[in-house]
Enzyme design. Structure first.
Site, PDB file in Angstrom:
ATOM      1  N   LEU A  11       1.003  -1.503  -0.286  1.00 41.31           N
ATOM      2  CA  LEU A  11      -0.307  -0.202   0.040  1.00 41.31           C
ATOM      3  C   LEU A  11       1.126   1.070   0.321  1.00 41.31           C
ATOM      4  O   LEU A  11       2.013   1.293   1.079  1.00 41.31           O
ATOM      5  CB  LEU A  11      -0.922  -0.284   1.386  1.00 41.31           C
ATOM      6  CG  LEU A  11      -1.633   1.696   1.283  1.00 41.31           C
ATOM      7  CD1 LEU A  11      -3.007   1.029   1.785  1.00 41.31           C
ATOM      8  CD2 LEU A  11      -1.642   2.325   2.450  1.00 41.31           C
ATOM      9  N   VAL A  12       0.274   2.099  -0.704  1.00 38.40           N
ATOM     10  CA  VAL A  12       1.287   2.753  -1.218  1.00 38.40           C
ATOM     11  C   VAL A  12       0.137   4.524  -0.870  1.00 38.40           C
ATOM     12  O   VAL A  12      -0.614   4.815  -1.418  1.00 38.40           O
ATOM     13  CB  VAL A  12       2.062   3.567  -2.421  1.00 38.40           C
ATOM     14  CG1 VAL A  12       2.956   4.576  -1.966  1.00 38.40           C
ATOM     15  CG2 VAL A  12       2.949   2.482  -2.659  1.00 38.40           C
ATOM     16  N   GLY A  14      -0.023   8.825  -1.503  1.00 38.19           N
ATOM     17  CA  GLY A  14       0.081   9.826  -1.948  1.00 38.19           C
ATOM     18  C   GLY A  14       1.535   9.622  -3.536  1.00 38.19           C
ATOM     19  O   GLY A  14       1.882  10.121  -3.663  1.00 38.19           O
ATOM     20  N   GLY A  16      -0.718   9.575  -6.218  1.00 38.51           N
ATOM     21  CA  GLY A  16      -0.729  10.074  -7.175  1.00 38.51           C
ATOM     22  C   GLY A  16       0.165  10.906  -8.216  1.00 38.51           C
ATOM     23  O   GLY A  16      -0.077  11.552  -9.241  1.00 38.51           O
ATOM     24  N   VAL A  63      -5.797  10.548   4.467  1.00 38.27           N
ATOM     25  CA  VAL A  63      -4.601   9.929   5.364  1.00 38.27           C
ATOM     26  C   VAL A  63      -4.749  10.304   6.514  1.00 38.27           C
ATOM     27  O   VAL A  63      -4.512   9.763   8.133  1.00 38.27           O
ATOM     28  CB  VAL A  63      -3.883  10.116   5.154  1.00 38.27           C
ATOM     29  CG1 VAL A  63      -2.637   8.987   3.781  1.00 38.27           C
ATOM     30  CG2 VAL A  63      -2.399  11.305   4.822  1.00 38.27           C
ATOM     31  N   TYR A 158       6.431  22.374   8.289  1.00 35.41           N
ATOM     32  CA  TYR A 158       7.016  21.159   7.542  1.00 35.41           C
ATOM     33  C   TYR A 158       8.091  20.413   8.192  1.00 35.41           C
ATOM     34  O   TYR A 158       8.163  18.992   8.585  1.00 35.41           O
ATOM     35  CB  TYR A 158       7.416  21.353   5.697  1.00 35.41           C
ATOM     36  CG  TYR A 158       7.296  20.886   4.934  1.00 35.41           C
ATOM     37  CD1 TYR A 158       6.501  19.657   4.180  1.00 35.41           C
ATOM     38  CD2 TYR A 158       8.907  20.034   4.507  1.00 35.41           C
ATOM     39  CE1 TYR A 158       6.734  18.466   3.461  1.00 35.41           C
ATOM     40  CE2 TYR A 158       9.554  18.716   3.580  1.00 35.41           C
ATOM     41  CZ  TYR A 158       8.379  18.636   2.857  1.00 35.41           C
ATOM     42  OH  TYR A 158       8.373  17.395   2.012  1.00 35.41           O
ATOM     43  N   LYS A 162       8.303  16.485   9.667  1.00 35.73           N
ATOM     44  CA  LYS A 162       9.199  15.436   9.370  1.00 35.73           C
ATOM     45  C   LYS A 162       9.957  14.803   9.826  1.00 35.73           C
ATOM     46  O   LYS A 162      10.793  13.996  10.495  1.00 35.73           O
ATOM     47  CB  LYS A 162       9.831  16.146   7.606  1.00 35.73           C
ATOM     48  CG  LYS A 162       9.019  16.350   6.685  1.00 35.73           C
ATOM     49  CD  LYS A 162       8.541  14.891   6.041  1.00 35.73           C
ATOM     50  CE  LYS A 162       7.743  15.433   5.154  1.00 35.73           C
ATOM     51  NZ  LYS A 162       7.117  13.806   4.154  1.00 35.73           N
ATOM     52  N   ILE A 191      13.807  16.752  -4.846  1.00 34.37           N
ATOM     53  CA  ILE A 191      13.872  15.859  -6.012  1.00 34.37           C
ATOM     54  C   ILE A 191      12.713  16.846  -6.473  1.00 34.37           C
ATOM     55  O   ILE A 191      12.033  16.998  -6.091  1.00 34.37           O
ATOM     56  CB  ILE A 191      13.140  14.847  -5.665  1.00 34.37           C
ATOM     57  CG1 ILE A 191      14.089  14.358  -4.468  1.00 34.37           C
ATOM     58  CG2 ILE A 191      13.016  13.787  -5.949  1.00 34.37           C
ATOM     59  CD1 ILE A 191      15.597  14.099  -4.615  1.00 34.37           C
ATOM     60  N   THR A 193      10.055  17.008  -8.171  1.00 38.10           N
ATOM     61  CA  THR A 193       8.320  16.518  -7.988  1.00 38.10           C
ATOM     62  C   THR A 193       7.309  17.581  -7.826  1.00 38.10           C
ATOM     63  O   THR A 193       7.923  18.985  -8.705  1.00 38.10           O
ATOM     64  CB  THR A 193       8.144  15.692  -6.191  1.00 38.10           C
ATOM     65  OG1 THR A 193       8.416  17.385  -6.030  1.00 38.10           O
ATOM     66  CG2 THR A 193       9.219  14.451  -5.995  1.00 38.10           C
TER      67      THR A 193
END
Length: 249
Positions: A11-12, A14, A16, A63, A158, A162, A191, A193
């Protein structure tokens, strides 16, 4: 050559876009059945359409909402007759602003998705694994960020979320080890994204100067490490954080 996670159910969250989508792709390539979960059902359906193999499903999940997560897991167990034993917590949001300007709602949103969401998915997943007696060789991979250890201007919410993921991963690994469930986290650097696409060029240039490899990372470079952590190739790696930053200093 045998595939790394053949026959496993993963199961992953995020799933999308960005890293989550790439993790689904690499898991499917390595033989897993993938449950691609996201609050945007359209984007996860697009993810599933690109995966190798047959037994993959798109799942709508919020979530940060316990009912949504519990319902999703019930549906998965009903459909596959077992819970997923690979869990990748990739759902994440960023709401950048200077600390003095940060609103309560932007603070709460980020903590709710990035930290509480990771907690809810872990808790409900592990309960389901224990109930089904499928804990042995299971693996949970949480996605933190290098910002969780370094901080970053405009990202106090953020970075706190994290950092929380790193600490929670360590605690979870101490609790779940006895069942044979490993819990690790990866700390991506900069990264390419959708989340980083909106970063101003000036900030990107500043980051680039601090990366010895002189380039930004690609989602696949994170996904390959995550799938290694999901597989038995990493069977003695537990409770740790792996930096994937190109050497960002």
């Amino acid at each position: 050559m045998s595939r790394l996670v053949a026959e496993k159910l993963a199961l992953v969250t995020g799933a999308g876009s960005g890293i989550g989508r790439e993790v689904c792709r690499v898991l499917a390539r390595e033989g897993a059945n993938v449950i691609a979960a996201d609050q945007n059902i359209k984007t996860v359906q697009e993810t599933v359409a690109t995966l190798e193999g047959a037994e993959h499903i798109a799942l709508n999940i919020n979530v940060g909402d316990r009912n949504s997560v519990e319902t999703a897991f019930k549906d998965v167990v009903k459909q596959f007759s077992k819970p997923p034993t690979i869990i990748v917590n990739s759902a994440g949001v960023a709401r950048a602003n200077f600390l003095t300007k940060l609103s309560d709602s932007d603070f709460d949103d980020v903590i709710n998705v990035n930290l509480k969401g990771t907690f809810l998915i872990m808790q409900i997943a592990v309960k389901a694994m224990i109930e089904a007696n499928t804990t042995k060789d299971s693996s949970i991979i949480n996605i933190s960020s290098i910002i969780g250890t370094r901080g970053n201007i405009g990202q106090s919410n953020y970075s706190a979320s994290k950092a929380g993921v790193i600490a929670m991963t360590k605690s979870a690994s101490l609790e779940f080890g006895q069942f044979g469930i490993r819990v690790n986290t990866v700390l991506p650097g900069f990264i390419e994204t959708p989340m980083t696409a909106i970063v101003p060029d000036k900030v990107k240039e500043m980051f680039m100067k601090r990366i010895p490899l002189q380039r930004f990372g690609k989602p696949q470079e994170i996904a390959e490490v995550i799938v290694f952590l999901a597989s038995n190739r990493s069977s003695y790696i537990n409770g740790t954080s792996i930096e994937i930053t190109g050497g960002l200093n």
